[in-house]
Design an enzyme around this catalytic site. Structure first.
Site, short mmCIF file in Angstrom:
data_model
loop_
_atom_site.label_atom_id
_atom_site.label_comp_id
_atom_site.label_asym_id
_atom_site.label_seq_id
_atom_site.Cartn_x
_atom_site.Cartn_y
_atom_site.Cartn_z
N ASN A 211 -52.82 19.79 22.80
CA ASN A 211 -53.73 18.71 22.38
C ASN A 211 -55.13 18.94 22.94
OD1 ASN A 211 -51.90 16.62 21.00
ND2 ASN A 211 -50.79 17.17 22.88
N GLU B 145 -43.88 14.22 13.33
CA GLU B 145 -43.64 13.83 14.72
C GLU B 145 -42.86 12.52 14.76
OE1 GLU B 145 -47.66 13.74 16.44
OE2 GLU B 145 -47.84 11.66 15.88
N ASP C 291 -53.86 16.28 14.10
CA ASP C 291 -52.82 15.44 14.70
C ASP C 291 -52.91 14.02 14.15
OD1 ASP C 291 -50.74 14.78 16.41
OD2 ASP C 291 -51.83 15.26 18.25
N GLU D 69 -54.17 21.14 18.58
CA GLU D 69 -54.05 19.88 17.86
C GLU D 69 -55.30 19.04 18.12
OE1 GLU D 69 -50.40 17.81 18.63
OE2 GLU D 69 -49.18 19.57 18.19
N GLU E 105 -44.69 21.58 21.81
CA GLU E 105 -45.96 20.91 22.05
C GLU E 105 -46.05 20.62 23.54
OE1 GLU E 105 -46.81 17.23 19.94
OE2 GLU E 105 -48.75 17.01 20.97
P1 C2E Z 1 -49.54 13.08 20.42
O1 C2E Z 1 -50.28 14.34 20.56
O2 C2E Z 1 -49.48 12.47 19.07
O3 C2E Z 1 -48.11 13.36 21.03
C1 C2E Z 1 -46.93 12.76 20.58
C2 C2E Z 1 -46.51 11.64 21.51
O4 C2E Z 1 -45.34 11.01 20.96
C3 C2E Z 1 -46.09 12.10 22.90
O5 C2E Z 1 -46.37 11.04 23.82
C4 C2E Z 1 -44.59 12.24 22.76
O6 C2E Z 1 -43.89 12.15 23.99
C5 C2E Z 1 -44.28 11.07 21.88
N1 C2E Z 1 -43.06 11.27 21.10
C6 C2E Z 1 -42.47 12.42 20.72
N2 C2E Z 1 -41.36 12.21 20.01
C7 C2E Z 1 -41.22 10.87 19.92
C8 C2E Z 1 -40.24 10.02 19.31
O7 C2E Z 1 -39.27 10.44 18.68
N3 C2E Z 1 -40.44 8.66 19.43
C9 C2E Z 1 -41.50 8.15 20.12
N4 C2E Z 1 -41.61 6.83 20.19
N5 C2E Z 1 -42.44 8.93 20.71
C10 C2E Z 1 -42.29 10.27 20.61
P2 C2E Z 1 -47.11 11.31 25.21
O8 C2E Z 1 -46.60 12.56 25.84
O9 C2E Z 1 -47.03 10.04 25.99
O10 C2E Z 1 -48.61 11.57 24.77
C11 C2E Z 1 -49.35 10.57 24.14
C12 C2E Z 1 -50.66 11.07 23.60
O11 C2E Z 1 -51.52 11.47 24.68
C13 C2E Z 1 -50.53 12.32 22.72
O12 C2E Z 1 -50.15 11.96 21.41
C14 C2E Z 1 -51.93 12.88 22.81
O13 C2E Z 1 -52.78 12.19 21.92
C15 C2E Z 1 -52.32 12.53 24.23
N6 C2E Z 1 -52.11 13.70 25.09
C16 C2E Z 1 -50.97 14.12 25.70
N7 C2E Z 1 -51.20 15.26 26.42
C17 C2E Z 1 -52.51 15.58 26.24
C18 C2E Z 1 -53.35 16.65 26.72
O14 C2E Z 1 -52.95 17.58 27.44
N8 C2E Z 1 -54.66 16.62 26.32
C19 C2E Z 1 -55.14 15.61 25.51
N9 C2E Z 1 -56.44 15.68 25.16
N10 C2E Z 1 -54.38 14.62 25.04
C20 C2E Z 1 -53.08 14.59 25.39
MG MG Z 2 -50.24 16.11 19.60
MG MG Z 3 -49.43 13.47 17.27
MG MG Z 4 -49.43 10.53 17.72
#
Ligand code: C2E
Ligand code: MG
Ligand code: MG
Ligand code: MG
Length: 289
Positions: free
Chosen positions: A125, A244, A187, A157, A59
């Site tokens: 995403n 996830e 998602d 997603e 991802e």
């Molecule tokens: P998401 O798509 O649900 O991504 C999963 C989030 O959970 C990611 O946070 C990831 O680093 C985190 N995560 C993964 N494994 C674990 C785990 O075992 N424990 C915990 N506590 N967290 C975990 P991240 O990278 O901070 O991204 C947060 C959200 O921001 C994403 O949730 C998504 O909704 C959004 N996002 C991130 N990148 C993009 C992007 O390029 N475009 C858009 N539109 N949204 C994005």
């Molecule tokens: Mg995602």
């Molecule tokens: Mg997610």
């Molecule tokens: Mg999430």
């Protein structure tokens, strides 16, 4: 709005609101500048086949590499990016860049091993703001036009909020994307309002179980029941299901027993930069170096 607010609220609240507006405008300016200066990049978190322990895909998760501040996580900029529509550009940048990085990492691995390995999928995403016109379809079509892109390896997603506001356009966008051979994942599944009606109406082929349910598996009967239900739903509708937020081996064991195929989480790996992603693949997978 300011006038209404002034009549009803006390000055400190109006002050706080003004601070918010100033903050939003500041971030907006910085986001534009960041886009101009190419400061957005994907990090990569492996998605693992729970049976074999092998990496099945990644991802891509946006990071903002801001010169004066270092690496900024999405929680600090996605909100303003969505409000201002700049998220559309960020999503396009992340999509193109992540694809390029993953393709070149796989080429490097094939070069080293003298043969190509099982192709990995890429999950991206896509914010709700992309479902108002056909720009996303044009971006994806352009990307698929570049050599060697297998559309079935691209997974977009989306969240329910992407489908709520203008369901007719969202339906057209998703249908076009599917006709290009791309797959669509819902998602944060289980956290919205009316997931089942979306599954019924939209061409969705994967579900990502939100990490709040996954985290609570060991401690909560209710979470176990919810996850089991989602897995069953996936099986009976021929949807791929991905968990996830797997942080413990015991959680992975429970998910495997429930028949879940794919998972991601800190237990396997945090999201990593492009170079580490390539290193991970060159080292032969997750425990490799
Ligand atoms: P998401 O798509 O649900 O991504 C999963 C989030 O959970 C990611 O946070 C990831 O680093 C985190 N995560 C993964 N494994 C674990 C785990 O075992 N424990 C915990 N506590 N967290 C975990 P991240 O990278 O901070 O991204 C947060 C959200 O921001 C994403 O949730 C998504 O909704 C959004 N996002 C991130 N990148 C993009 C992007 O390029 N475009 C858009 N539109 N949204 C994005
Ligand atoms: Mg995602
Ligand atoms: Mg997610
Ligand atoms: Mg999430």
């Amino acid at each position: 709005l300011q006038a209404v607010h002034d009549r009803r609220a006390s000055p400190p609240v109006a002050g706080a609101m003004r601070d918010d507006v100033v903050r939003t405008l500041t971030i907006e300016g910085e986001l534009r500048q960041g886009l101009d200066n190419d400061e957005f990049e994907p990090f990569f978190q492996p998605i693992v086949d729970l049976d074999t322990g092998e990496i099945a895909g990644f991802e891509a998760l946006a990071r903002w590499r801001k010169p004066d501040r270092g690496l900024i996580p999405p929680i600090e900029f996605i909100g303003v990016a969505e409000q201002t529509g700049l998220i559309r550009e960020i999503d396009a940048v992340v999509l193109a860049s992540a694809w390029k990085s993953l393709a070149s990492a796989q080429e490097a691995v094939a070069g080293k091993k003298g043969r190509s390995t099982k192709p990995l999928f890429l999950s991206i995403n896509i914010a709700a703001e992309n479902f108002v016109d056909m720009q996303l379809v044009a971006n994806v079509r352009k990307l698929l036009g570049t050599a060697g892109f297998d559309p079935s390896l691209l997974k977009l997603e989306i969240t329910e909020s992407g489908l709520i506001n203008s369901p007719e356009i969202a339906y057209r966008v998703l249908t076009e994307l599917r006709s290009l051979g791309v797959s669509i994942a819902l998602d944060d599944f289980g956290t919205g309002y009316s997931s089942l009606s979306y599954l019924h109406r939209f061409p969705i082929d994967s579900l990502k179980i939100d990490r709040t349910f996954v985290n609570a598996l060991a401690s909560s009967d209710r979470s176990r029941a919810i996850v089991r239900t989602i897995v069953g739903l996936g099986q009976s509708m021929s949807l791929k299901v991905i968990a996830e937020g797997i942080e413990e081996e015991s959680t992975a064991d429970m998910l495997r027993e429930m028949g879940l195929q794919y998972g991601q989480g800190y237990h396997y790996s945090m999201p990593v930069g492009r170079a580490s992603m390539q290193q991970m693949l060159l080292g032969g997978g997750l425990g490799g170096s």
